[in-house]
Design an enzyme around this catalytic site. Structure first.
Site, PDB file in Angstrom:
ATOM      1  CB  ALA A 124     -23.141 -11.460  42.478  1.00 50.14           C
ATOM      2  N   PRO A 125     -19.978 -11.819  43.232  1.00 52.98           N
ATOM      3  CG  PRO A 125     -18.031 -13.091  42.902  1.00 52.98           C
ATOM      4  CD  PRO A 125     -18.623 -11.734  42.629  1.00 52.98           C
ATOM      5  N   GLY A 127     -17.520 -11.731  47.471  1.00 55.24           N
ATOM      6  CA  GLY A 127     -16.251 -11.474  48.143  1.00 55.24           C
ATOM      7  C   GLY A 127     -16.338 -10.397  49.199  1.00 55.24           C
ATOM      8  CE  LYS A 128     -15.204  -4.713  46.638  1.00 50.59           C
ATOM      9  NZ  LYS A 128     -14.758  -5.664  45.605  1.00 50.59           N
ATOM     10  CG  ASP A 191     -17.356  -3.574  44.196  1.00 49.95           C
ATOM     11  OD1 ASP A 191     -16.484  -2.722  43.955  1.00 49.95           O
ATOM     12  OD2 ASP A 191     -17.279  -4.752  43.799  1.00 49.95           O
ATOM     13  CB  CYS A 244     -12.446  -3.448  39.801  1.00 50.84           C
ATOM     14  SG  CYS A 244     -13.632  -4.122  38.618  1.00 50.84           S
TER      15      CYS A 244
END
Length: 454
Positions: A124-125, A127-128, A191, A244
């Site tokens: 989520a959300p 993007g990847k 991620d 990140c």
């Protein structure tokens, strides 16, 4: 704990934790001045082209700004900081995804290819996940997992908007996926949830939640998630770990501990030109000075056999449902229909590739095709979003600045001269929904929960 920083954001000085500043000074040395200066600038914004539904040429013609390539992915572009993406019809059509530029770097390291079975473990959300689907051409299987249920629902909605068919969305703990899908995937992306230091310029909440203790807690959790993910990778497969954040505990530290406890994996040097080398391990780091908000990514390969713990999907054909669905599908679209399954009153077009999904809290497997009624099926928004205009028998073509398109997105009826029956609505050639045309009018089928006030 906090020190007022000479950063301007909405006219007010931003406060950053003093301990964070000290960490970054120790990490960057002479480059800390440039790092600090970058916080005087607006945060980087970007969009990522969705090739599942759109070409670069189509996107360029329709956007009110010029596309400027980022170094992190051939699909990623910088966008003006003052652009309201949700005010653009092509956003609702799924032609692009609004994404911080350096966030696309992790999938570039993963390098998914057509036919791959890919797991996005903390998705989520979306993007990847949607970037993965674009690179595989929506073939193979994309399994997107998010343990937080309401975030998983947002993930599912974004995958629908971006037109992804061959996908599963689940909301389950990583160790459960490892138990049921051991050795199944060609490529796995973690991620990981992190302390979010790379989000400080655009998210004040990330600043407020930061502490050295939070960094340490994240590192422990990240290693546990990565260890579960490792079990899902087939022999010879790829595992990418990304965050990140900037902290060495969550980045290089997790990589080193993972390698110490998982000799079946080897770290591969990133074959990329963006960012800079990590500290002491073959991985890539991205700071604000490198053109993005901040990211870290490491790529591992499984070099030893693994235990396979998965079963095939048990498909029980429902001949009546399949017959009705095929009849409707061929009346709407020109391509070949696949396998349909009825789940209560919903009819689902299943992915081409699918393992057993029992007990894995699956929210979605494939794309919603329609709602079963007595002796018929009414089509759903999802199947139109997952179809290209050139594959639809009936299409109402509108430009992205046509008032009728904005009216459609608000849920209103619009003119549809010369058309009849279920009809796709396309914005600059990109399907953004459908309606039912009759007597020169299109009765709107755009979902109420998605309607805008544009």
């Amino acid at each position: 704990m906090y020190r007022i920083y000479e950063i301007r954001k909405g006219g007010a000085a931003m406060e950053l934790p003093a301990a964070f500043e000290k960490r970054m000074q120790d990490m960057l040395g002479a480059e800390y001045t440039a790092f600090r200066a970058s916080y005087n600038e607006p945060h980087k914004r970007g969009i990522r082209l969705n090739t599942v539904k759109c070409t670069k040429e189509q996107l360029e013609r329709a956007l009110p700004f010029t596309l400027v390539q980022t170094p992190f992915s051939p699909l990623s572009f910088y966008a003006p900081t003052d652009t309201k993406m949700a005010a653009l019809p092509l956003y609702h059509a799924g032609a692009f995804y609004s994404q911080e530029p350096s966030a696309s770097s992790a999938v570039t390291l993963l390098a998914p290819e057509p036919g791959d079975k890919v797991l996005d473990l903390c998705a989520a959300p979306g993007g990847k996940s949607t970037q993965i689907a674009a690179l595989t051409g929506d073939t193979g299987l994309l399994w997107s997992n998010e343990v937080v249920r309401n975030r998983a629902a947002i993930l599912s909605s974004n995958l629908e908007r971006m037109g992804v068919r061959n996908t599963v969305v689940s909301s389950v703990y990583p160790e459960m996926l490892a138990e049921k899908l051991g050795g199944y995937f060609d490529k796995v992306l973690v991620d990981a949830p992190c302390s979010g230091e790379g989000m400080f310029r655009r998210d004040p909440v990330a600043v407020q939640e930061w502490s050295p203790e939070h960094v340490e807690t994240c590192a422990v959790r990240q290693l546990a998630i990565l260890s579960s993910a490792a079990q899902c990778v087939r022999e010879g497969g790829i595992l990418v770990y990304s965050t990140c954040t900037f902290s060495t505990e969550e980045n290089e530290g997790v990589v080193q501990k993972f390698l110490e406890s998982h000799p079946e994996f080897a770290l591969e040097k990133p074959n990329v030109t963006f960012g800079r080398p990590a500290y002491g391990v073959d991985a890539v780091r991205i700071f604000p000075m490198d053109g993005g908000e901040g990211h870290f990514a490491a790529r591992f390969r499984r070099v030893a056999p693994c235990e396979e713990r998965f079963a095939p999907f048990s498909f029980k054909p429902d001949r009546e449902t399949q017959a009705h669905a095929e009849e409707l599908y061929t009346s709407l679209f020109t391509d070949v229909p696949g396998r349909f399954q009825r789940v209560r009153d919903r009819v689902i077009l299943l992915p081409n590739e699918l393992p057993d999904i029992a007990g894995l809290s699956v929210l979605r497997a494939g794309v919603e095709f329609g709602e079963a009624k007595k002796n018929r099926i009414e089509p759903a928004h999802g199947i139109f979003m997952a179809s290209r205009a050139e594959n639809c028998h009936s299409v109402l073509h509108l430009t992205s600045n046509d008032p009728a398109l904005f009216a459609f997105l608000r849920g209103e009826e619009i003119p549809a001269e010369g058309l009849s029956g279920y009809t796709a609505v396309a914005a600059d050639g990109i399907v953004t929904g459908f309606g039912k045309a009759s007597n020169g009018v299109l009765k709107n089928r755009y979902p109420k929960g998605l309607r805008t006030h544009l």
